[in-house]
Design a protein around this motif. Structure first.
Motif, PDB file in Angstrom:
ATOM      1  N   ASN A   7     -13.749  36.728 -37.414  1.00  0.00           N
ATOM      2  CA  ASN A   7     -15.202  36.846 -37.415  1.00  0.00           C
ATOM      3  C   ASN A   7     -15.769  36.233 -36.136  1.00  0.00           C
ATOM      4  O   ASN A   7     -15.501  35.065 -35.830  1.00  0.00           O
ATOM      5  CB  ASN A   7     -15.800  36.143 -38.631  1.00  0.00           C
ATOM      6  CG  ASN A   7     -15.490  36.871 -39.910  1.00  0.00           C
ATOM      7  OD1 ASN A   7     -15.229  38.086 -39.930  1.00  0.00           O
ATOM      8  ND2 ASN A   7     -15.507  36.154 -41.024  1.00  0.00           N
ATOM      9  N   LEU A   9     -18.999  35.523 -33.312  1.00  0.00           N
ATOM     10  CA  LEU A   9     -20.425  35.406 -32.976  1.00  0.00           C
ATOM     11  C   LEU A   9     -20.541  35.568 -31.467  1.00  0.00           C
ATOM     12  O   LEU A   9     -19.922  34.826 -30.709  1.00  0.00           O
ATOM     13  CB  LEU A   9     -20.974  34.049 -33.412  1.00  0.00           C
ATOM     14  CG  LEU A   9     -22.496  33.826 -33.376  1.00  0.00           C
ATOM     15  CD1 LEU A   9     -22.873  32.601 -34.204  1.00  0.00           C
ATOM     16  CD2 LEU A   9     -23.045  33.677 -31.964  1.00  0.00           C
ATOM     17  N   VAL A  34     -19.941  39.355 -36.623  1.00  0.00           N
ATOM     18  CA  VAL A  34     -20.776  39.083 -37.799  1.00  0.00           C
ATOM     19  C   VAL A  34     -22.232  38.820 -37.424  1.00  0.00           C
ATOM     20  O   VAL A  34     -23.131  38.990 -38.249  1.00  0.00           O
ATOM     21  CB  VAL A  34     -20.218  37.902 -38.614  1.00  0.00           C
ATOM     22  CG1 VAL A  34     -18.879  38.266 -39.225  1.00  0.00           C
ATOM     23  CG2 VAL A  34     -20.105  36.644 -37.763  1.00  0.00           C
ATOM     24  N   CYS A  35     -22.476  38.400 -36.171  1.00  0.00           N
ATOM     25  CA  CYS A  35     -23.856  38.191 -35.713  1.00  0.00           C
ATOM     26  C   CYS A  35     -23.838  37.931 -34.211  1.00  0.00           C
ATOM     27  O   CYS A  35     -22.775  37.773 -33.605  1.00  0.00           O
ATOM     28  CB  CYS A  35     -24.526  37.021 -36.445  1.00  0.00           C
ATOM     29  SG  CYS A  35     -23.703  35.427 -36.209  1.00  0.00           S
ATOM     30  N   GLY A  46     -26.660  31.167 -36.717  1.00  0.00           N
ATOM     31  CA  GLY A  46     -25.568  32.078 -37.047  1.00  0.00           C
ATOM     32  C   GLY A  46     -24.367  31.361 -37.625  1.00  0.00           C
ATOM     33  O   GLY A  46     -23.744  31.831 -38.587  1.00  0.00           O
ATOM     34  N   GLN A  49     -25.144  30.396 -41.225  1.00  0.00           N
ATOM     35  CA  GLN A  49     -25.298  31.482 -42.188  1.00  0.00           C
ATOM     36  C   GLN A  49     -24.031  32.302 -42.393  1.00  0.00           C
ATOM     37  O   GLN A  49     -23.885  32.974 -43.411  1.00  0.00           O
ATOM     38  CB  GLN A  49     -26.427  32.417 -41.727  1.00  0.00           C
ATOM     39  CG  GLN A  49     -27.793  31.756 -41.707  1.00  0.00           C
ATOM     40  CD  GLN A  49     -28.843  32.617 -41.017  1.00  0.00           C
ATOM     41  OE1 GLN A  49     -28.622  33.801 -40.773  1.00  0.00           O
ATOM     42  NE2 GLN A  49     -29.989  32.023 -40.694  1.00  0.00           N
ATOM     43  N   HIS A  50     -23.112  32.260 -41.439  1.00  0.00           N
ATOM     44  CA  HIS A  50     -21.926  33.110 -41.511  1.00  0.00           C
ATOM     45  C   HIS A  50     -20.651  32.284 -41.364  1.00  0.00           C
ATOM     46  O   HIS A  50     -20.667  31.180 -40.800  1.00  0.00           O
ATOM     47  CB  HIS A  50     -21.957  34.178 -40.408  1.00  0.00           C
ATOM     48  CG  HIS A  50     -23.134  35.086 -40.457  1.00  0.00           C
ATOM     49  ND1 HIS A  50     -23.181  36.223 -41.241  1.00  0.00           N
ATOM     50  CD2 HIS A  50     -24.328  35.027 -39.812  1.00  0.00           C
ATOM     51  CE1 HIS A  50     -24.344  36.824 -41.077  1.00  0.00           C
ATOM     52  NE2 HIS A  50     -25.063  36.122 -40.217  1.00  0.00           N
ATOM     53  N   SER A  51     -19.575  32.838 -41.846  1.00  0.00           N
ATOM     54  CA  SER A  51     -18.264  32.235 -41.625  1.00  0.00           C
ATOM     55  C   SER A  51     -17.740  32.766 -40.295  1.00  0.00           C
ATOM     56  O   SER A  51     -17.291  33.908 -40.196  1.00  0.00           O
ATOM     57  CB  SER A  51     -17.308  32.614 -42.769  1.00  0.00           C
ATOM     58  OG  SER A  51     -16.005  32.141 -42.497  1.00  0.00           O
ATOM     59  N   VAL A  52     -17.832  31.943 -39.251  1.00  0.00           N
ATOM     60  CA  VAL A  52     -17.483  32.367 -37.894  1.00  0.00           C
ATOM     61  C   VAL A  52     -16.183  31.691 -37.462  1.00  0.00           C
ATOM     62  O   VAL A  52     -16.046  30.470 -37.548  1.00  0.00           O
ATOM     63  CB  VAL A  52     -18.611  32.014 -36.900  1.00  0.00           C
ATOM     64  CG1 VAL A  52     -18.219  32.412 -35.485  1.00  0.00           C
ATOM     65  CG2 VAL A  52     -19.911  32.700 -37.308  1.00  0.00           C
TER      66      VAL A  52
END
Length: 217
Positions: A7, A9, A34-35, A46, A49-52
């Motif tokens: 994932n 960013l 993912v973002c 980011g 909010q996300h699993s990066v």
């Protein structure tokens, strides 16, 4: 991290760069963007909010205080991998961000395969340095001696002029106008420089120029 989808960013303040990176990474089944973010606050949002797994970071983004920002990210998100993707080839910056704990450093002048190779290295938990940077630092991320480089390959006054202007991103026709020579002669000088110095592209020439203490603008 190997064996699962990575994932990513993408952090860059230029939308066209973010879109281009998204398109490039979409060619990989093992990578998912993912973002993205255009400033430091967007990066933090980011990551919250996300699993990066991997942050592609442009050092020139608004709000990014380079070393401290990277150190803070490494403290707050210890499992996050950080790959720097930047136009900056200053040796102090390269050494500083490596010491701060990034997992790779590539330049925007590199070919796209450098980014994909860097991602593969990150998946193997390895640190990746692009060729344009790799030749300029030793295994500990420290810059070598400019005097050593000069001893290896003495440059003529004209070659130093060409090297400096190429490192500044000056186009061949503009160099030709400044030095009152033909664009073909400029290209020949550039080819000779790369052959003499065993370099392969403009990014490597720029790093070399910095190491010699030549102005890079």
């Amino acid at each position: 991290m190997e064996g699962k989808r990575l994932n990513v960013l993408i952090a860059d303040d230029h939308s066209i760069v973010r879109e281009g990176l998204r398109f490039l990474l979409s060619t990989r089944d093992d990578v998912q963007v993912v973002c993205d973010a255009a400033h430091s606050d967007g990066i933090l949002a980011g990551l919250a909010q996300h699993s990066v797994d991997l942050l592609l970071l442009d050092l020139g983004m608004p709000g990014v205080n380079r070393l401290q920002f990277i150190r803070d990210l490494r403290t707050q998100f210890p499992r996050l991998k950080i790959l720097v993707l930047t136009a900056n080839v200053e040796l102090s910056t390269i050494r500083g961000v490596l010491d701060a704990g990034v997992h790779g450093y590539i330049t925007k002048a590199d070919d796209s395969h450098e980014l994909l190779d860097a991602i593969d290295a990150v998946r193997r938990n390895e640190c990746y340095l692009a060729a344009a940077v790799r030749f300029a630092v030793d295994g500990h991320g420290r810059a070598g001696s400019g005097d050593h480089l000069i001893a290896e390959a003495a440059l003529t006054r004209r070659e130093r002029q060409i090297l400096t202007l190429v490192a500044q991103g000056t186009h061949a026709r503009d160099i030709a106008e400044q030095l009152h020579i033909s664009p073909l002669t400029v290209r020949k000088h550039r080819e000779n420089l790369m052959r003499k110095l065993d370099l392969h592209n403009t990014a490597e020439l720029a790093v070399y120029a910095v190491r010699l203490g030549l102005a890079t603008g």
